[in-house]
Scaffold this active site. Structure first.
Site, PDB file in Angstrom:
ATOM      1  N   ARG A  29       0.857  -1.179   0.000  1.00 37.35           N
ATOM      2  CA  ARG A  29       0.000   0.000   0.000  1.00 37.35           C
ATOM      3  C   ARG A  29       0.897   1.233   0.000  1.00 37.35           C
ATOM      4  O   ARG A  29       1.920   1.264   0.705  1.00 37.35           O
ATOM      5  CB  ARG A  29      -0.907   0.014   1.247  1.00 37.35           C
ATOM      6  CG  ARG A  29      -2.087  -0.941   1.160  1.00 37.35           C
ATOM      7  CD  ARG A  29      -3.117  -0.486   0.128  1.00 37.35           C
ATOM      8  NE  ARG A  29      -4.295  -1.318   0.064  1.00 37.35           N
ATOM      9  CZ  ARG A  29      -4.498  -2.322  -0.784  1.00 37.35           C
ATOM     10  NH1 ARG A  29      -3.560  -2.635  -1.655  1.00 37.35           N
ATOM     11  NH2 ARG A  29      -5.629  -3.004  -0.792  1.00 37.35           N
ATOM     12  N   GLU A  68      -3.942   7.852  -4.861  1.00 34.59           N
ATOM     13  CA  GLU A  68      -4.300   7.146  -6.104  1.00 34.59           C
ATOM     14  C   GLU A  68      -5.633   7.654  -6.616  1.00 34.59           C
ATOM     15  O   GLU A  68      -6.564   7.805  -5.807  1.00 34.59           O
ATOM     16  CB  GLU A  68      -4.370   5.641  -5.838  1.00 34.59           C
ATOM     17  CG  GLU A  68      -3.004   5.050  -5.480  1.00 34.59           C
ATOM     18  CD  GLU A  68      -3.052   3.549  -5.173  1.00 34.59           C
ATOM     19  OE1 GLU A  68      -4.104   2.918  -5.421  1.00 34.59           O
ATOM     20  OE2 GLU A  68      -2.047   3.028  -4.688  1.00 34.59           O
ATOM     21  N   HIS A 113      -1.699   0.592  -9.875  1.00 30.50           N
ATOM     22  CA  HIS A 113      -2.291  -0.372  -8.930  1.00 30.50           C
ATOM     23  C   HIS A 113      -2.908  -1.557  -9.692  1.00 30.50           C
ATOM     24  O   HIS A 113      -4.104  -1.807  -9.611  1.00 30.50           O
ATOM     25  CB  HIS A 113      -3.350   0.319  -8.050  1.00 30.50           C
ATOM     26  CG  HIS A 113      -3.641  -0.419  -6.771  1.00 30.50           C
ATOM     27  ND1 HIS A 113      -3.944   0.191  -5.593  1.00 30.50           N
ATOM     28  CD2 HIS A 113      -3.684  -1.747  -6.501  1.00 30.50           C
ATOM     29  CE1 HIS A 113      -4.161  -0.706  -4.654  1.00 30.50           C
ATOM     30  NE2 HIS A 113      -4.004  -1.907  -5.189  1.00 30.50           N
TER      31      HIS A 113
HETATM   32  C1  8YV Z   1      -7.217  -3.995  -5.730  1.00 29.91           C
HETATM   33  C2  8YV Z   1      -5.705  -4.913  -3.940  1.00 29.91           C
HETATM   34  O1  8YV Z   1      -6.873  -2.784  -5.228  1.00 29.91           O
HETATM   35  O2  8YV Z   1      -6.909  -6.817  -3.236  1.00 29.91           O
HETATM   36  C3  8YV Z   1      -6.266  -5.830  -2.922  1.00 29.91           C
HETATM   37  O3  8YV Z   1      -6.026  -5.577  -1.725  1.00 29.91           O
HETATM   38  O4  8YV Z   1      -4.902  -4.099  -3.657  1.00 29.91           O
HETATM   39  C4  8YV Z   1      -6.133  -4.995  -5.367  1.00 29.91           C
HETATM   40  O5  8YV Z   1      -6.408  -6.272  -5.716  1.00 29.91           O
HETATM   41  C5  8YV Z   1      -8.576  -4.277  -5.185  1.00 29.91           C
HETATM   42  O6  8YV Z   1      -9.055  -5.453  -5.641  1.00 29.91           O
HETATM   43  C6  8YV Z   1      -9.558  -3.156  -5.531  1.00 29.91           C
HETATM   44  O7  8YV Z   1     -10.023  -3.254  -6.822  1.00 29.91           O
END
Ligand code: 8YV
Length: 324
Positions: A237, A266, A285
């Site tokens: 993150r 983001e 991301h």
């Molecule tokens: C996507 C992620 O941000 O699963 C998570 O924690 O960081 C990513 O797979 C999420 O799925 C939001 O679309």
């Protein structure tokens, strides 16, 4: 009468139908400023919630007085007030198993793209700069046989270690909250405290979730420990890293480069200094963003919601202490 649920992310048709068999579904492809009042109105009746990409804080959760279960289509859950959910005995379900290999692939791609300068040299080719056989200005550094430092040796960390160890003959050093005997055994991974890892690894790969404990864990002091020819990769993150400190470390050439999938803000602001640095690979991301992984995540989230709504939870619960 079927229980009411709100879905706030577009789902594949067959998964939506699976929900519609059991629930009265109010569906939003996504929640935005335009449809927010309708979303709030739907929350009033919602017993279940499924989706991703929305911050569900205490105030918003209070708009859903009948809520019994929440299912996020993600592994991470830093955008939820887990304490508020737990107080109300509402299970929060997530999808940690559905994206492991996909995210590990993404991190390996960032490692390779950083060390071998794939994006930078590809841009130069497109700009017409490839006029002769390449000189040193196009060279990168090796990935194979180098040392990978993995911060966060959970599911994704282990899948990354497997790729690095057996695919690229890398040496694995790692740091994590609790030592991982299996990783030490399978990948000859060596446990190190964070400072030692930062100063040892050629590729520092961060895969930590965001929590009050991990916020800005990687700051100027930690980055200063890195070798000047080492690369920093973040696929956990954004706010786990003090981004201003990272930018400074890159500007002052204290590290060789960075491969980043996540950012403090983001989408990354278009005027971010990161975007004008040739030694930074910035992707939006996309850790889990393949058709296969996103489908598996949505399917798991649908199954998770059904399990939570029918009192038959068997794993994938963030706050299992509330299960009777
Ligand atoms: C996507 C992620 O941000 O699963 C998570 O924690 O960081 C990513 O797979 C999420 O799925 C939001 O679309």
């Amino acid at each position: 009468m079927k229980p009411s649920i709100v879905c706030y992310k577009k789902l594949p048709d067959e998964l939506k139908q699976k929900l519609e068999k059991r629930f009265t579904v109010t569906a939003f492809d996504a929640v935005n400023d335009d449809n927010f009042p309708e979303f709030l109105a739907a929350l009033e009746h919602a017993e279940g919630l499924i989706g991703s990409g929305l911050t569900l804080d205490r105030a918003l959760l209070q708009r859903a007085p009948r809520l019994r279960a929440v299912s996020t289509i993600s592994a991470g859950y830093d955008n939820f007030d887990v304490e508020a959910l737990t107080e109300r005995k509402i299970p929060l379900m997530h999808t940690p198993g559905a994206l492991t290999d996909t995210v590990a692939d993404t991190i390996m791609a960032l490692v390779l793209a950083s060390g071998r300068r794939i994006v930078n040299v590809a841009e130069r080719v497109k700009a017409g700069e490839w006029q002769d056989s390449v000189d040193e200005s196009w060279f990168g550094v090796d990935v194979h046989h180098k040392t990978m430092g993995i911060i966060g040796m959970g599911r994704i960390g282990s899948a990354l270690a497997q790729r690095a160890r057996f695919g690229f003959n890398m040496k694995i050093v790692y740091h994590t909250r609790t030592r991982n005997a299996e990783a030490e055994d399978r990948f000859d991974a060596i446990y190190m405290d964070l400072d030692k890892l930062m100063s040892t690894a050629d590729y520092v790969c961060l895969i930590l979730p965001l929590s009050p404990q991990t916020y800005h864990l990687i700051d100027a002091e930690k980055l200063a420990l890195m070798k000047p020819d080492a690369y920093f990769i973040n696929a956990g993150r954004g706010p786990v890293v003090d981004e201003a400190a990272l930018i400074e470390a890159l500007q002052q050439k204290k590290i060789a480069g960075a491969g980043l999938d996540v950012f403090e803000q983001e989408p990354l602001p278009v005027d971010s200094p990161l975007l004008s640095m040739p030694n930074v690979v910035a992707v939006p991301h996309i850790g889990s963003a393949t058709f296969e992984a996103r489908y598996a995540m949505a399917k798991t989230a649908v199954e998770n919601l059904i399990a939570a709504m029918t009192d038959s939870i068997d794993g994938n619960c963030v706050n299992p202490q509330i299960i009777r």
